[in-house]
Design a protein around this motif. Structure first.
Motif, short mmCIF file in Angstrom:
data_model
loop_
_atom_site.label_atom_id
_atom_site.label_comp_id
_atom_site.label_asym_id
_atom_site.label_seq_id
_atom_site.Cartn_x
_atom_site.Cartn_y
_atom_site.Cartn_z
N GLU A 118 0.83 -1.20 0.00
CA GLU A 118 0.00 0.00 0.00
C GLU A 118 0.87 1.26 0.00
O GLU A 118 0.52 2.24 -0.64
N ASP A 119 1.99 1.23 0.72
CA ASP A 119 2.90 2.37 0.72
C ASP A 119 3.48 2.61 -0.66
O ASP A 119 3.63 3.75 -1.09
N ASN A 120 3.82 1.54 -1.36
CA ASN A 120 4.37 1.67 -2.70
C ASN A 120 3.34 2.21 -3.69
O ASN A 120 3.66 2.97 -4.58
N LYS A 121 2.08 1.80 -3.53
CA LYS A 121 1.03 2.28 -4.42
C LYS A 121 0.73 3.75 -4.16
O LYS A 121 0.45 4.50 -5.09
N SER A 122 0.77 4.17 -2.91
CA SER A 122 0.41 5.55 -2.58
C SER A 122 1.49 6.53 -2.98
O SER A 122 1.21 7.70 -3.23
N SER A 123 2.73 6.11 -3.05
CA SER A 123 3.81 7.03 -3.44
C SER A 123 4.20 6.75 -4.88
O SER A 123 5.17 6.08 -5.17
N ALA A 124 3.41 7.30 -5.78
CA ALA A 124 3.66 7.12 -7.21
C ALA A 124 4.84 7.99 -7.62
O ALA A 124 5.02 9.09 -7.11
N PRO A 125 5.67 7.55 -8.57
CA PRO A 125 6.82 8.36 -9.00
C PRO A 125 6.41 9.62 -9.73
O PRO A 125 7.18 10.55 -9.83
N ALA A 126 5.18 9.73 -10.24
CA ALA A 126 4.74 10.91 -10.97
C ALA A 126 4.33 12.04 -10.05
O ALA A 126 4.08 13.15 -10.49
N ASP A 127 4.24 11.79 -8.74
CA ASP A 127 3.87 12.83 -7.79
C ASP A 127 4.98 13.86 -7.68
O ASP A 127 6.16 13.51 -7.65
#
Length: 93
Positions: free
Chosen positions: A48-57
């Motif tokens: 879930e942490d990996n999904k919430s921190s997208a590289p496009a942010d």
């Protein structure tokens, strides 16, 4: 070779009971189950942490306090719940 029949399985179970004792086996199974639940919840939290921190942010400009998570070993088992402190980046740039 390589296939276990019913007699071999029974023999293995008897040896395990003789080594560990009948009183220790339920405790061992219980602690193994709790460990498996903790591992599963940690793996789910990491996904879930990996999904919430997208590289496009875009990068955050202000510092935010870290969110404290709680790991629960079993639903309703409050004695094994413990807060987890995340490591913080203390380097100043």
């Amino acid at each position: 070779m390589g296939r276990l029949g019913p007699t071999e399985i029974i023999l293995i179970l008897v040896v395990i009971i003789l080594l560990f004792g009948a009183k220790k086996l339920p405790d061992m199974a219980r602690s193994l189950g709790k460990s498996a639940r903790i591992l599963k919840s940690e793996a789910k939290a990491m996904k879930e942490d990996n999904k919430s921190s997208a590289p496009a942010d875009p990068p955050a400009t202000g510092e935010q306090p870290p969110v404290q998570r709680t790991i629960q070993a079993a639903p309703g088992d409050v004695t094994s719940s413990r807060p987890v402190t995340e490591p913080t980046d203390t380097t100043k740039r």
